[in-house]
Design a protein around this motif. Structure first.
Motif: not given
Length: 108
Positions: A86-97
């Motif tokens: 779930p932590i890794n998934a948070l990065f994928g949701r970031s438009e900037a990242f």
């Protein structure tokens, strides 16, 4: 670029920064919660401090490996990797990242 075009682009830039800041806070909270769930905050205080004071999402991206190591020491590799999903998934949701992810950065 003239002043008018900068002024017109400002709201879009502010929205991205707000979203990025929100994602930064969500990732930070998730990482610290994972340490706390396993009673690792005291033992891994330096990692907790680095997560707490990271000012960019990219810094938290690189701290994932340290978090994974801490979790593996506490609960084994399989459970640690499950906790990281779930932590890794948070990065994928970031438009900037997202552009960086497409550029070849892999999630474990």
């Amino acid at each position: 670029m003239n002043a008018i075009s900068r002024w017109l682009r400002a709201p879009a830039q502010m929205a991205t920064q707000t979203g990025t800041e929100r994602t930064l806070q969500q990732v930070r909270a998730a990482m610290l919660a994972a340490l706390e769930r396993h009673g690792l905050l005291a033992q891994w205080q330096r990692l907790a401090d680095r997560v707490t004071y990271a000012s960019e999402l990219e810094a938290l991206w690189y701290l994932r490996q340290d978090l994974l190591a801490a979790l593996m020491a506490a609960c084994g590799e399989v459970r640690a990797r499950q906790e990281m999903q779930p932590i890794n998934a948070l990065f994928g949701r970031s438009e900037a990242f997202r552009p960086r992810l497409r550029a070849g950065l892999r999630m474990p």
